[in-house]
Scaffold this motif. Structure first.
Motif, PDB file in Angstrom:
ATOM      1  N   VAL A  62      44.276  22.524  46.781  1.00 18.33           N
ATOM      2  CA  VAL A  62      42.821  22.505  46.573  1.00 18.33           C
ATOM      3  C   VAL A  62      42.452  23.591  45.568  1.00 18.33           C
ATOM      4  O   VAL A  62      42.887  24.738  45.691  1.00 18.33           O
ATOM      5  N   ILE A  63      41.627  23.241  44.579  1.00 16.67           N
ATOM      6  CA  ILE A  63      41.168  24.211  43.590  1.00 16.67           C
ATOM      7  C   ILE A  63      40.261  25.228  44.272  1.00 16.67           C
ATOM      8  O   ILE A  63      39.281  24.870  44.912  1.00 16.67           O
ATOM      9  N   VAL A  64      40.611  26.523  44.112  1.00 18.91           N
ATOM     10  CA  VAL A  64      39.800  27.591  44.694  1.00 18.91           C
ATOM     11  C   VAL A  64      39.274  28.548  43.631  1.00 18.91           C
ATOM     12  O   VAL A  64      38.494  29.448  43.941  1.00 18.91           O
ATOM     13  N   GLY A  65      39.687  28.355  42.381  1.00 12.23           N
ATOM     14  CA  GLY A  65      39.193  29.220  41.310  1.00 12.23           C
ATOM     15  C   GLY A  65      39.610  28.728  39.948  1.00 12.23           C
ATOM     16  O   GLY A  65      40.573  27.958  39.823  1.00 12.23           O
ATOM     17  N   THR A  66      38.857  29.163  38.938  1.00 16.47           N
ATOM     18  CA  THR A  66      39.179  28.814  37.548  1.00 16.47           C
ATOM     19  C   THR A  66      38.805  29.970  36.635  1.00 16.47           C
ATOM     20  O   THR A  66      37.955  30.802  36.969  1.00 16.47           O
ATOM     21  N   VAL A  67      39.405  29.989  35.480  1.00 18.64           N
ATOM     22  CA  VAL A  67      38.953  30.819  34.362  1.00 18.64           C
ATOM     23  C   VAL A  67      39.433  30.144  33.078  1.00 18.64           C
ATOM     24  O   VAL A  67      40.520  29.570  33.035  1.00 18.64           O
ATOM     25  N   ILE A  68      38.594  30.193  32.073  1.00 20.40           N
ATOM     26  CA  ILE A  68      38.992  29.739  30.739  1.00 20.40           C
ATOM     27  C   ILE A  68      39.353  30.989  29.959  1.00 20.40           C
ATOM     28  O   ILE A  68      38.534  31.903  29.815  1.00 20.40           O
ATOM     29  N   GLY A  93      40.029  35.800  42.035  1.00 23.67           N
ATOM     30  CA  GLY A  93      39.565  36.195  40.705  1.00 23.67           C
ATOM     31  C   GLY A  93      40.535  37.143  40.025  1.00 23.67           C
ATOM     32  O   GLY A  93      40.838  37.004  38.843  1.00 23.67           O
ATOM     33  N   ALA A  94      41.049  38.103  40.777  1.00 23.42           N
ATOM     34  CA  ALA A  94      42.002  39.067  40.220  1.00 23.42           C
ATOM     35  C   ALA A  94      43.268  38.367  39.738  1.00 23.42           C
ATOM     36  O   ALA A  94      43.788  38.680  38.664  1.00 23.42           O
ATOM     37  N   ALA A  95      43.776  37.406  40.507  1.00 20.38           N
ATOM     38  CA  ALA A  95      44.981  36.680  40.106  1.00 20.38           C
ATOM     39  C   ALA A  95      44.722  35.861  38.839  1.00 20.38           C
ATOM     40  O   ALA A  95      45.574  35.800  37.937  1.00 20.38           O
ATOM     41  N   LEU A  96      43.559  35.240  38.748  1.00 17.50           N
ATOM     42  CA  LEU A  96      43.213  34.476  37.545  1.00 17.50           C
ATOM     43  C   LEU A  96      43.099  35.387  36.325  1.00 17.50           C
ATOM     44  O   LEU A  96      43.610  35.065  35.250  1.00 17.50           O
ATOM     45  N   LEU A  97      42.439  36.535  36.503  1.00 24.31           N
ATOM     46  CA  LEU A  97      42.302  37.458  35.372  1.00 24.31           C
ATOM     47  C   LEU A  97      43.640  38.054  34.961  1.00 24.31           C
ATOM     48  O   LEU A  97      43.904  38.223  33.769  1.00 24.31           O
ATOM     49  N   ASP A  98      44.506  38.347  35.923  1.00 21.70           N
ATOM     50  CA  ASP A  98      45.854  38.823  35.580  1.00 21.70           C
ATOM     51  C   ASP A  98      46.579  37.794  34.724  1.00 21.70           C
ATOM     52  O   ASP A  98      47.208  38.137  33.715  1.00 21.70           O
ATOM     53  N   LEU A 122      27.017  39.593  41.898  1.00 22.31           N
ATOM     54  CA  LEU A 122      28.335  39.423  42.519  1.00 22.31           C
ATOM     55  C   LEU A 122      29.426  39.416  41.446  1.00 22.31           C
ATOM     56  O   LEU A 122      30.471  40.052  41.596  1.00 22.31           O
ATOM     57  N   ALA A 123      29.149  38.740  40.352  1.00 29.92           N
ATOM     58  CA  ALA A 123      30.116  38.702  39.250  1.00 29.92           C
ATOM     59  C   ALA A 123      30.263  40.074  38.607  1.00 29.92           C
ATOM     60  O   ALA A 123      31.375  40.461  38.230  1.00 29.92           O
ATOM     61  N   HIS A 124      29.184  40.819  38.485  1.00 33.63           N
ATOM     62  CA  HIS A 124      29.278  42.154  37.877  1.00 33.63           C
ATOM     63  C   HIS A 124      30.267  43.018  38.637  1.00 33.63           C
ATOM     64  O   HIS A 124      31.075  43.726  38.025  1.00 33.63           O
ATOM     65  N   HIS A 125      30.209  42.950  39.961  1.00 33.24           N
ATOM     66  CA  HIS A 125      31.150  43.721  40.782  1.00 33.24           C
ATOM     67  C   HIS A 125      32.593  43.299  40.479  1.00 33.24           C
ATOM     68  O   HIS A 125      33.471  44.150  40.304  1.00 33.24           O
ATOM     69  N   ALA A 126      32.828  42.006  40.405  1.00 34.69           N
ATOM     70  CA  ALA A 126      34.193  41.507  40.151  1.00 34.69           C
ATOM     71  C   ALA A 126      34.690  41.933  38.776  1.00 34.69           C
ATOM     72  O   ALA A 126      35.841  42.361  38.631  1.00 34.69           O
ATOM     73  N   TRP A 127      33.834  41.845  37.775  1.00 30.70           N
ATOM     74  CA  TRP A 127      34.255  42.229  36.427  1.00 30.70           C
ATOM     75  C   TRP A 127      34.515  43.732  36.343  1.00 30.70           C
ATOM     76  O   TRP A 127      35.491  44.160  35.717  1.00 30.70           O
ATOM     77  N   ARG A 128      33.649  44.538  36.973  1.00 28.91           N
ATOM     78  CA  ARG A 128      33.889  45.990  36.968  1.00 28.91           C
ATOM     79  C   ARG A 128      35.216  46.317  37.659  1.00 28.91           C
ATOM     80  O   ARG A 128      35.978  47.160  37.188  1.00 28.91           O
ATOM     81  N   ALA A 129      35.481  45.651  38.787  1.00 25.77           N
ATOM     82  CA  ALA A 129      36.726  45.892  39.518  1.00 25.77           C
ATOM     83  C   ALA A 129      37.947  45.543  38.671  1.00 25.77           C
ATOM     84  O   ALA A 129      39.014  46.126  38.850  1.00 25.77           O
ATOM     85  N   ALA A 130      37.767  44.620  37.726  1.00 24.66           N
ATOM     86  CA  ALA A 130      38.874  44.217  36.844  1.00 24.66           C
ATOM     87  C   ALA A 130      38.965  45.103  35.599  1.00 24.66           C
ATOM     88  O   ALA A 130      39.802  44.855  34.732  1.00 24.66           O
ATOM     89  N   GLY A 131      38.100  46.117  35.511  1.00 24.42           N
ATOM     90  CA  GLY A 131      38.174  47.060  34.398  1.00 24.42           C
ATOM     91  C   GLY A 131      37.259  46.750  33.231  1.00 24.42           C
ATOM     92  O   GLY A 131      37.351  47.386  32.180  1.00 24.42           O
ATOM     93  N   TYR A 132      36.349  45.822  33.380  1.00 24.23           N
ATOM     94  CA  TYR A 132      35.413  45.459  32.318  1.00 24.23           C
ATOM     95  C   TYR A 132      34.129  46.279  32.450  1.00 24.23           C
ATOM     96  O   TYR A 132      33.813  46.783  33.514  1.00 24.23           O
ATOM     97  N   HIS A 133      33.395  46.386  31.351  1.00 24.85           N
ATOM     98  CA  HIS A 133      32.091  47.038  31.362  1.00 24.85           C
ATOM     99  C   HIS A 133      31.169  46.294  30.404  1.00 24.85           C
ATOM    100  O   HIS A 133      31.630  45.673  29.441  1.00 24.85           O
TER     101      HIS A 133
END
Length: 153
Positions: A62-68, A93-98, A122-133
């Motif tokens: 089952v699809i649980v996440g995506t990123v382009i 999200g972290a696995a997709l970004l990795d 919610l997305a801002h938190h995820a992006w910050r956690a991944a090292g983005y600003h």
């Protein structure tokens, strides 16, 4: 490159063209906002042009996440990071970004940027956690192309 990684029963892999309807349905349920390219034709063109750009996380089939993870030969762009609401905050999200970052590095990319809605806290938190600003000095300027688009000047 079909399966990229597997962690804790979750696989990250490249999307398949046959999955386009399922991906559109997933985005309708799990993504914030829509895009004019969120249609079967647009997503299919992406997969034909760059078959490894759309990454999918799945659990038990089952699809649980995506990123382009788009790369134009100069810049690395991330779009459509979406995680199913019942799978958020579980490393999807972290696995997709990795996987996206690994793709970019293998292609020679040096910096990634992401399109993130201003109101999606919610997305801002995820992006910050991944090292983005956020880079406040930039604004996104857009122009629809094709029918209904007019030329300036």
């Amino acid at each position: 490159m079909n399966e990229i990684s597997e962690v804790g029963g979750m696989k990250v892999r490249v999307a398949r063209i046959a999955e386009v309807p399922a991906l559109l349905a997933f985005w309708a349920r799990s993504a914030e906002g829509i895009s004019i390219t969120d249609d079967a034709d647009g997503v299919s063109r992406l997969l034909v042009r760059d078959p490894e750009a759309l990454l999918v996380a799945e659990r038990d089939g089952v699809i649980v996440g995506t990123v382009i993870a788009g790369y134009d030969g100069w810049r690395c762009h991330l779009y459509r990071l979406a995680v199913a609401p019942d799978h958020r905050r579980r490393g999807v999200g972290a696995a997709l970004l990795d996987a996206a970052h690994e793709r970019f590095v293998s292609l020679g990319g040096r910096r990634a940027d992401a399109m993130v809605l201003d109101h999606n806290e919610l997305a801002h938190h995820a992006w910050r956690a991944a090292g983005y600003h956020a880079e406040e000095q930039w604004s996104r300027w857009v122009r629809p192309l094709g029918d209904g688009a007019s030329s300036a000047g």
